[in-house]
Design an enzyme around this catalytic site. Structure first.
Site, short mmCIF file in Angstrom:
data_model
loop_
_atom_site.label_atom_id
_atom_site.label_comp_id
_atom_site.label_asym_id
_atom_site.label_seq_id
_atom_site.Cartn_x
_atom_site.Cartn_y
_atom_site.Cartn_z
N VAL A 23 0.65 -1.64 -0.15
CA VAL A 23 -0.01 -0.06 0.22
C VAL A 23 0.82 1.39 0.19
CG1 VAL A 23 -1.50 1.45 1.23
CG2 VAL A 23 -1.59 -1.61 1.51
N ASP A 41 10.43 3.44 6.22
CA ASP A 41 9.79 2.41 6.66
C ASP A 41 10.79 1.69 7.29
OD1 ASP A 41 8.07 -0.72 5.02
OD2 ASP A 41 9.97 -1.33 6.23
N ARG A 46 14.21 -2.70 2.61
CA ARG A 46 12.91 -2.03 2.01
C ARG A 46 13.14 -0.91 1.34
NH1 ARG A 46 8.90 -3.50 -1.66
NH2 ARG A 46 7.73 -2.18 -1.46
N THR A 89 -1.61 -5.33 9.30
CA THR A 89 -2.99 -5.52 11.01
C THR A 89 -2.82 -6.45 10.50
OG1 THR A 89 -4.68 -3.81 9.50
CG2 THR A 89 -3.50 -2.31 11.33
N THR A 124 -5.96 -1.33 7.64
CA THR A 124 -7.60 -1.81 7.64
C THR A 124 -7.10 -2.22 9.00
OG1 THR A 124 -7.26 -2.80 5.85
CG2 THR A 124 -9.01 -3.49 7.43
N CYS A 263 -6.26 -9.50 3.52
CA CYS A 263 -7.53 -8.66 3.67
C CYS A 263 -8.18 -9.74 3.77
CB CYS A 263 -7.80 -7.64 2.63
SG CYS A 263 -6.47 -6.79 1.97
N ARG A 334 0.88 -13.77 1.90
CA ARG A 334 0.33 -14.31 3.40
C ARG A 334 -0.54 -14.68 3.10
NH1 ARG A 334 1.12 -8.01 4.49
NH2 ARG A 334 0.72 -7.86 1.64
N1 LIG Z 1 -1.96 -5.28 0.44
C1 LIG Z 1 -3.52 -5.13 -0.42
O1 LIG Z 1 -3.64 -5.18 -1.15
C2 LIG Z 1 -3.62 -4.30 0.50
C3 LIG Z 1 -5.23 -3.49 0.43
C4 LIG Z 1 -6.40 -2.82 0.81
C5 LIG Z 1 -5.61 -2.70 2.77
N2 LIG Z 1 -4.73 -2.67 2.97
C6 LIG Z 1 -4.32 -2.63 4.05
O2 LIG Z 1 -3.76 -1.82 4.76
C7 LIG Z 1 -2.36 -1.93 5.38
C8 LIG Z 1 -0.61 -2.40 4.82
O3 LIG Z 1 -0.37 -3.04 4.32
P1 LIG Z 1 0.18 -3.91 3.09
O4 LIG Z 1 0.24 -4.70 2.61
O5 LIG Z 1 0.96 -2.63 2.32
O6 LIG Z 1 1.76 -4.72 3.86
P2 LIG Z 1 2.87 -5.10 3.95
O7 LIG Z 1 3.48 -5.70 4.68
O8 LIG Z 1 3.39 -5.11 2.32
O9 LIG Z 1 3.97 -3.84 4.04
C9 LIG Z 1 4.25 -3.04 5.68
C10 LIG Z 1 4.90 -2.34 5.28
O10 LIG Z 1 5.03 -1.12 6.69
C11 LIG Z 1 6.51 -1.53 7.54
N3 LIG Z 1 6.34 -1.04 9.11
C12 LIG Z 1 5.81 -2.08 9.59
N4 LIG Z 1 6.04 -1.75 11.06
C13 LIG Z 1 6.29 -0.40 10.56
C14 LIG Z 1 6.50 0.02 11.35
N5 LIG Z 1 6.23 0.84 13.26
N6 LIG Z 1 7.43 1.02 10.89
C15 LIG Z 1 7.47 1.41 10.15
N7 LIG Z 1 7.01 0.55 8.76
C16 LIG Z 1 7.07 -0.07 9.69
C17 LIG Z 1 6.80 -3.28 7.02
O11 LIG Z 1 8.27 -3.10 7.13
C18 LIG Z 1 6.47 -3.20 5.48
O12 LIG Z 1 7.19 -2.86 4.72
C19 LIG Z 1 -3.02 -3.55 6.20
O13 LIG Z 1 -3.91 -2.98 7.30
C20 LIG Z 1 -3.70 -3.98 5.53
O14 LIG Z 1 -4.81 -4.89 6.24
C21 LIG Z 1 -4.30 -3.85 2.06
#
Ligand SMILES: NC(=O)c1ccc[n+]([C@@H]2O[C@H](COP(=O)([O-])OP(=O)(O)OC[C@H]3O[C@@H](n4cnc5c(N)ncnc54)[C@H](O)[C@@H]3O)[C@@H](O)[C@H]2O)c1
Length: 422
Positions: A23, A41, A46, A89, A124, A263, A334
């Site tokens: 995201v 990050d 990354r 999350t 989310t 999700c 995941r």
């Molecule tokens: N991936 C999707 O398609 C998607 C779609 C809709 C909603 N979401 C929601 O969006 C949110 C993020 O999802 P994602 O898929 O991008 O996750 P992800 O795991 O791909 O990425 C999250 C990033 O956050 C970093 N991170 C974790 N804790 C951190 C912190 N304390 N400080 C800084 N960086 C930190 C991690 O190193 C990672 O690079 C989640 O709540 C997910 O449910 C994701």
């Protein structure tokens, strides 16, 4: 209220995107077309890969613009006045929300917060989490007061990895904020990168809307998964039944399959969690989850039955499972349910291999403890199961990898030459 995006901010803020995953990374890049952006990050690997102009998630090379500064140094966040938090999350083993990332990200942002800063959560989460959990951490860490010194907003991400039609720009962005002025500021930020915004009356409405969007999808898939189970009991072809039902104008065209990912297979638990806090046990939601969680066991039983019917011996049969990511045309593994199906088939005596050209084999081994095949070259199987309709699989002639007596079991109803379908 639906509105066309209409930027109102006079002075452009410096924006920090915290969490550069599926995201955050594309969002930071899009925002950097209009603002100065700090992509933050905590994972230094990354940061390095993004700095080098490569995103492993999309496998795409790009040129980071000068307006985008990637960093894992908290100090760098001090320059920002708008923070967008997009950290994972997930759920814990007892299926309750794991808020560790939200907590840590809120602490980091709280530690650099200044007067008038705005924090927008994209992760989310359940209703009231942003205001009652995240904002409290921000207050405690910063010693500032919500809606007097700083402001919060919520804008759930709706991207769909692997989907090139629905993009950050074209998907209507839901936004909500703690004050009308904060809302205007959020509108001014997102209005530059998306075509259309929908303003929710409150943060909690937006949080709930995001959860029910995904819960609805989970339930729709659960229904057709149960259709597959019911048809199996009745000796009917679920594919043929669904095709017939789809000829009605308002029958929703969902297809059976394994429901994994971060999700659809997770968000309903966030909703159950907050409702159970309110002494309410969701019924439909829980049954949908139950059915979808039963799919690997159902498929393992079904494959075993097909094997017996085809006079193949389970303990001698070599099975190939095609697809390890949680859905088609995407690399994200995941909560993939393929490893559960693999384990159930192995328990029944099958010799099982998994192949997915999209995923990172080493990452798969780390996550699931087995090595997927690197290639199908020169391999032959008795049973081939199509779990994900990746374009790469559809362009293969899978019969080349099958022994003379074989089963090609197509869960996705995508292969014209399949010997069996649901
Ligand atoms: N991936 C999707 O398609 C998607 C779609 C809709 C909603 N979401 C929601 O969006 C949110 C993020 O999802 P994602 O898929 O991008 O996750 P992800 O795991 O791909 O990425 C999250 C990033 O956050 C970093 N991170 C974790 N804790 C951190 C912190 N304390 N400080 C800084 N960086 C930190 C991690 O190193 C990672 O690079 C989640 O709540 C997910 O449910 C994701």
């Amino acid at each position: 209220m639906k509105c066309e995006s209409n930027p109102t901010e006079v002075r452009d803020p410096i924006i920090a995107v915290v969490g550069l995953g599926y995201v955050g990374a594309p969002l930071a890049l899009a925002l950097a077309g209009h603002f100065e952006v700090i992509g933050f990050d905590r994972d230094s690997k990354r940061i390095q890969e993004l700095q080098s102009g490569f995103d492993t998630h999309t496998q795409e090379h790009f040129t980071p613009p000068n307006s985008l500064h990637y960093s894992n140094a908290r100090e760098d966040l001090k320059k920002a006045s708008v923070f967008i938090i997009a950290v994972p999350t997930p759920i814990l083993s007892d299926k309750t929300p794991d808020l560790t990332h939200l907590q840590q990200a809120s602490q980091i942002v709280g530690s650099v917060l200044k007067k008038d800063d705005l924090i927008v959560y994209e992760s989310t989460t359940y209703p009231f989490c942003t205001r009652h959990y995240c904002a409290k951490i921000l207050q405690k860490t910063s010693k500032l007061v919500l809606d007097r010194d700083f402001f919060v907003g919520y804008s759930p991400e709706r991207i769909n990895p692997g989907d090139t039609r629905h993009t950050l720009r074209t998907i209507t962005k839901l936004i909500a904020a703690s004050t009308p002025h904060a809302l205007q500021r959020i509108q001014a930020v997102y209005g530059r990168v998306v075509d259309s915004l929908h303003i929710a009356p409150s943060i909690e409405i937006a949080e709930m809307a995001k959860l029910i969007e995904n819960a609805q999808r989970d339930l729709n898939i659960a229904f057709v998964n149960e259709v597959a189970m019911m048809c199996d009991k009745l000796g009917l072809s679920a594919s043929e039944v669904l095709e017939a039902a789809r000829s009605k104008w308002n029958f929703l065209p969902f297809s059976p399959g394994l429901v994994g990912g971060h999700c659809i297979s997770v968000d309903p638990y966030y909703l159950s969690y907050i409702l159970e806090m309110c002494a309410y046990k969701p019924k439909v939601l829980s049954m949908g989850r139950l059915v979808n969680e039963q799919m690997p066991a159902f498929l393992a039983r079904k494959i075993h039955t097909l094997t017996l019917d085809s006079k193949l011996a389970a303990h001698k049969s070599r099975v190939l499972l095609l697809g390890l990511s949680f859905k088609e045309n995407c690399r994200d593994m995941r909560n993939s349910k393929t490893p559960i199906l693999r384990k159930k088939l192995k328990k029944r005596g099958f010799r099982v291999k998994v192949y997915d050209p999209l995923i990172d084999g080493r990452e798969a081994e780390r996550m699931f403890g087995f090595k997927p095949l690197k290639s199908l070259e020169g391999k032959k199987f008795d049973i081939i199961v199509l779990l994900n309709a990746h374009k790469e699989f559809l362009s293969l002639n899978l019969r080349e990898y099958a022994n003379p007596t074989h089963i090609i079991f197509d869960i996705k109803n995508a292969l014209p030459y399949a010997t069996h379908r649901l």
